[in-house]
Design a protein around this motif. Structure first.
Motif, mmCIF file in Angstrom:
data_model
loop_
_atom_site.group_PDB
_atom_site.id
_atom_site.type_symbol
_atom_site.label_atom_id
_atom_site.label_comp_id
_atom_site.label_asym_id
_atom_site.label_seq_id
_atom_site.Cartn_x
_atom_site.Cartn_y
_atom_site.Cartn_z
ATOM 1 N N LEU A 33 1.910 0.750 -4.342
ATOM 2 C CA LEU A 33 0.717 1.325 -4.961
ATOM 3 C C LEU A 33 0.794 2.842 -5.079
ATOM 4 C CD1 LEU A 33 -2.147 -0.917 -3.524
ATOM 5 C CD2 LEU A 33 -0.700 -1.252 -5.548
ATOM 6 N N PRO A 89 0.333 4.407 -11.995
ATOM 7 C CA PRO A 89 -0.463 3.232 -12.359
ATOM 8 C C PRO A 89 0.050 2.476 -13.580
ATOM 9 C CG PRO A 89 -1.749 5.253 -12.626
ATOM 10 C CD PRO A 89 -0.449 5.628 -11.993
ATOM 11 N N ILE A 111 0.806 -1.599 -11.786
ATOM 12 C CA ILE A 111 0.302 -1.045 -10.525
ATOM 13 C C ILE A 111 -1.179 -0.703 -10.663
ATOM 14 C CG2 ILE A 111 0.452 0.958 -8.965
ATOM 15 C CD1 ILE A 111 2.664 -1.150 -8.499
ATOM 16 N N GLY A 112 -1.556 -0.115 -11.793
ATOM 17 C CA GLY A 112 -2.952 0.262 -12.016
ATOM 18 C C GLY A 112 -3.908 -0.915 -12.041
ATOM 19 N N LEU A 130 -6.760 -3.995 -3.505
ATOM 20 C CA LEU A 130 -6.145 -4.003 -2.169
ATOM 21 C C LEU A 130 -7.122 -4.456 -1.086
ATOM 22 C CD1 LEU A 130 -3.721 -3.409 -0.318
ATOM 23 C CD2 LEU A 130 -4.551 -1.045 -0.177
ATOM 24 N N GLU A 164 -3.476 -3.725 -10.319
ATOM 25 C CA GLU A 164 -3.519 -4.350 -8.997
ATOM 26 C C GLU A 164 -4.126 -3.455 -7.919
ATOM 27 O OE1 GLU A 164 -2.949 -7.591 -8.805
ATOM 28 O OE2 GLU A 164 -2.474 -7.450 -10.938
ATOM 29 N N ALA A 165 -3.906 -2.168 -7.997
ATOM 30 C CA ALA A 165 -4.330 -1.240 -6.934
ATOM 31 C C ALA A 165 -5.805 -1.355 -6.535
ATOM 32 C CB ALA A 165 -3.993 0.198 -7.330
ATOM 33 N N ARG A 199 0.827 -1.217 0.000
ATOM 34 C CA ARG A 199 0.000 0.000 0.000
ATOM 35 C C ARG A 199 0.858 1.262 0.000
ATOM 36 N NH1 ARG A 199 -2.855 -0.444 4.702
ATOM 37 N NH2 ARG A 199 -1.092 0.558 5.695
#
Length: 98
Positions: free
Chosen positions: A65, A69, A83-84, A90, A86-87, A61
């Motif tokens: 993150l 992204p 990143i975009g 969370l 997966e974020a 986090r």
């Protein structure tokens, strides 16, 4: 920062899978090497005596993150992600636990 093969890799301490776990980020290339910290679909394993689920979640986090992204995530094994991608998951990972 570690220079390797003409690129500068920023070392991000990401404990959780292991106390000394790190990820390597190259902002210029937009690439993050996550090892066993983050995979497509969630965090790495934390069922061992030296690993800790709340710690890996904090690492992901707060350190991962927060990256752009579009950052490509190259994992220790398995498919790459971003990143975009997966974020948004969370809270699912937290609810799932491990």
């Amino acid at each position: 920062v570690i220079e390797a093969a003409g690129v500068d890799l920023t070392v991000l301490h990401t404990p959780g899978h292991a106390p000394g776990a790190v990820c390597l980020h190259d902002p210029g290339l937009g690439v993050l090497f996550t090892g066993d910290t983050l995979f497509q679909g969630g965090p790495g394993a934390t069922g061992r005596s030296y690993s800790h689920f709340p710690t890996i979640i904090t690492s992901i986090r707060d350190r991962l993150l927060a990256l752009p992204p579009e950052t490509r995530v190259l994992t220790g094994h398995g498919d790459e992600t971003t990143i975009g991608a997966e974020a948004p998951h969370l809270e699912e990972w937290i609810a799932r636990g491990h």
